[in-house]
Design a protein around this motif. Sequence first.
Motif, PDB file in Angstrom:
ATOM      1  N   TYR A 120      58.606  46.844  34.711  1.00 20.88           N
ATOM      2  CA  TYR A 120      57.170  46.596  34.761  1.00 20.88           C
ATOM      3  C   TYR A 120      56.744  46.658  36.223  1.00 20.88           C
ATOM      4  O   TYR A 120      57.324  45.985  37.066  1.00 20.88           O
ATOM      5  N   GLU A 121      55.775  47.481  36.518  1.00 21.56           N
ATOM      6  CA  GLU A 121      55.301  47.613  37.890  1.00 21.56           C
ATOM      7  C   GLU A 121      53.788  47.466  37.901  1.00 21.56           C
ATOM      8  O   GLU A 121      53.088  48.045  37.081  1.00 21.56           O
ATOM      9  N   LEU A 122      53.288  46.675  38.822  1.00 20.07           N
ATOM     10  CA  LEU A 122      51.853  46.490  39.007  1.00 20.07           C
ATOM     11  C   LEU A 122      51.559  46.802  40.461  1.00 20.07           C
ATOM     12  O   LEU A 122      52.130  46.181  41.358  1.00 20.07           O
ATOM     13  N   HIS A 123      50.725  47.786  40.701  1.00 18.52           N
ATOM     14  CA  HIS A 123      50.390  48.185  42.064  1.00 18.52           C
ATOM     15  C   HIS A 123      48.900  47.955  42.258  1.00 18.52           C
ATOM     16  O   HIS A 123      48.075  48.646  41.663  1.00 18.52           O
ATOM     17  N   VAL A 124      48.539  46.973  43.076  1.00 18.95           N
ATOM     18  CA  VAL A 124      47.152  46.628  43.343  1.00 18.95           C
ATOM     19  C   VAL A 124      46.836  47.073  44.760  1.00 18.95           C
ATOM     20  O   VAL A 124      47.454  46.592  45.706  1.00 18.95           O
ATOM     21  N   LYS A 125      45.891  47.990  44.919  1.00 18.70           N
ATOM     22  CA  LYS A 125      45.558  48.491  46.255  1.00 18.70           C
ATOM     23  C   LYS A 125      44.526  47.617  46.959  1.00 18.70           C
ATOM     24  O   LYS A 125      44.287  47.792  48.141  1.00 18.70           O
ATOM     25  N   GLY A 126      43.932  46.682  46.242  1.00 14.39           N
ATOM     26  CA  GLY A 126      42.982  45.743  46.843  1.00 14.39           C
ATOM     27  C   GLY A 126      43.564  44.350  46.785  1.00 14.39           C
ATOM     28  O   GLY A 126      44.781  44.160  46.847  1.00 14.39           O
ATOM     29  N   ASN A 127      42.727  43.354  46.663  1.00  9.44           N
ATOM     30  CA  ASN A 127      43.168  41.963  46.566  1.00  9.44           C
ATOM     31  C   ASN A 127      43.620  41.649  45.149  1.00  9.44           C
ATOM     32  O   ASN A 127      43.174  42.262  44.192  1.00  9.44           O
TER      33      ASN A 127
END
Length: 148
Positions: A120-127
């Motif tokens: 499981y990967e979660l990539h958040v480019k903001g906050n």
Amino acid sequence: MNIPLPPSFFKGWIQPESAANTDYQPDYRYNHVVAKTPREHLLEMDDTPDRERIRLQHRSGTFIEMGPDGSEVHKVYGNGYEITIKDKNVLIKGNCNIEVDGDCQMYVAGDMVQQVDGNYELHVKGNYNMVVEKTAAITSTGDMEITA
């Protein structure tokens, strides 16, 4: 210490168009426009060998089409709504891509459970903000790394 961010993992997908606009051009000896209204609404049945398809189209361009391989395209030129009054189940035997070109909100009135048998990967480019109004727990049966 500067830790490099991983590249974005989302690969996207290509929106399909009508099968008639691709390699499946209809042979008009077999293509039957069952109904076409003066306002350009259309019901089409194409029996072209190995390129069979069924298409229901609104004059706005919105259409539902079943292609020769059993695939279906439902393209809406306007707002789309799907309302189910009772239970609904969805099974996808293959990959699933969901792309939202705008904001997305999800509300669940009851519990929500997710199970991922792979990574499981979660990539958040903001906050990233998480608010828990009761107990929060994080458990790892293996190593845990937290880097800032």
